[in-house]
Scaffold this motif. Structure first.
Motif, PDB file in Angstrom:
ATOM      1  N   PRO A   1       0.912  -1.146  -0.093  1.00 49.14           N
ATOM      2  CA  PRO A   1      -0.050  -0.025   0.001  1.00 49.14           C
ATOM      3  C   PRO A   1       0.897   1.248   0.135  1.00 49.14           C
ATOM      4  CG  PRO A   1      -0.849  -1.603   1.573  1.00 49.14           C
ATOM      5  CD  PRO A   1       0.614  -2.040   1.155  1.00 49.14           C
ATOM      6  N   VAL A   2       0.360   2.304  -0.765  1.00 52.53           N
ATOM      7  CA  VAL A   2       1.156   3.368  -0.966  1.00 52.53           C
ATOM      8  C   VAL A   2       1.312   4.301   0.325  1.00 52.53           C
ATOM      9  CG1 VAL A   2       0.921   5.775  -1.888  1.00 52.53           C
ATOM     10  CG2 VAL A   2       0.259   4.027  -3.126  1.00 52.53           C
TER      11      VAL A   2
ATOM     12  N   ALA B   1       4.387   6.690   5.289  1.00 49.72           N
ATOM     13  CA  ALA B   1       4.570   6.316   6.730  1.00 49.72           C
ATOM     14  C   ALA B   1       6.012   6.582   6.681  1.00 49.72           C
ATOM     15  CB  ALA B   1       3.813   5.136   7.218  1.00 49.72           C
ATOM     16  N   GLY B   2       6.909   5.977   6.045  1.00 43.79           N
ATOM     17  CA  GLY B   2       8.131   5.786   6.213  1.00 43.79           C
ATOM     18  C   GLY B   2       8.790   7.101   5.999  1.00 43.79           C
TER      19      GLY B   2
ATOM     20  N   VAL C   1      13.327   3.776   2.980  1.00 45.37           N
ATOM     21  CA  VAL C   1      11.822   3.090   3.033  1.00 45.37           C
ATOM     22  C   VAL C   1      11.808   1.905   2.157  1.00 45.37           C
ATOM     23  CG1 VAL C   1       9.599   3.603   2.150  1.00 45.37           C
ATOM     24  CG2 VAL C   1      10.746   5.589   3.328  1.00 45.37           C
ATOM     25  N   LEU C   2      12.344   1.996   0.971  1.00 45.82           N
ATOM     26  CA  LEU C   2      12.402   0.824   0.367  1.00 45.82           C
ATOM     27  C   LEU C   2      13.043  -0.436   0.962  1.00 45.82           C
ATOM     28  CD1 LEU C   2      11.616  -0.168  -2.595  1.00 45.82           C
ATOM     29  CD2 LEU C   2      13.958   0.551  -3.631  1.00 45.82           C
TER      30      LEU C   2
END
Length: 215
Positions: free
Chosen positions: A111-112, A117-118, A128-129
């Motif tokens: 989910p986007v 959130a990251g 984040v990835l």
């Protein structure tokens, strides 16, 4: 059948070489595929274009053509490498384009809101990835990656066409040339390949179940 039994060591050796060939190819394809997937989802347009171009070009070239180009074409420009690793490189570059799409589809299944959130926590895009998105996308990648590994394993037989005769199909061809019993020898080779694909499928199913429990 006596030919197969008396030369069972040859089939075992060919199977082990095929496993080494397929495993090395899959590791190379996986490493490069993750990098390509990062390019494909990058916010930087030139990087996305580069990733897309690689996937489009490599997926449009038959694997046997690429193998022939590497094995017989590179020596013409003075680039000579061990045959086995030349085949691994050609197949790894080819399958990386497909592995890229497996990773990209897995990442897009997250989910986007997880990305947002990251970033809200102050993480960079790469963090984040690496820390949030990829760990969550692994479960959705298990079965596609297993199917890709099966394809890599089966198509490793093409290496025999460019001189890698140590692998299973190459060894079977040499045995058939000696005894002229293609039905027996290639049936035995087929059984070996079927066993490999079944094993990969079982391992993938077990990994998927374990992943579901850990979630």
């Amino acid at each position: 059948m006596s030919v197969v039994i008396s030369h069972r060591g040859l089939f075992v050796h060919g199977l082990l070489v095929s496993l080494e060939l397929s495993g090395s190819t899959f590791v190379l394809a996986g490493s490069l595929g993750v990098l390509l997937a990062c390019l494909r989802i990058s916010p930087v347009v030139p990087l996305r274009v580069l990733g897309q171009a690689y996937v489009t070009v490599l997926r449009g070239v038959p694997l046997l053509v690429l193998l022939t180009l590497f094995v017989f074409g590179l020596p013409e420009i003075g680039m000579v490498f061990p045959l086995f690793w030349t085949a691994v490189t050609a197949m790894g570059l080819y399958w990386a384009a497909f592995f890229c799409e497996v990773v990209r589809s897995g990442v897009l299944s997250v989910p986007v809101g997880q990305f947002e959130a990251g970033r809200a926590l102050g993480l960079s895009g790469a963090q984040v990835l690496r820390l949030i998105v990829l760990p969550q996308s692994i479960r959705s990648m298990i079965q596609p990656a297993a199917s890709l590994l099966i394809a890599v394993t089966l198509n490793s037989s093409l290496a025999s066409s460019v001189g890698v005769t140590e692998e299973l199909t190459g060894q079977t061809q040499l045995l058939d040339q000696q005894y002229a019993q293609p039905l027996v020898t290639f049936t035995a080779a087929s059984v070996c390949y079927i066993a490999l694909t079944l094993l990969i499928g079982r391992l993938a199913a077990a990994a998927e179940r374990r992943s579901a429990v850990s979630r």
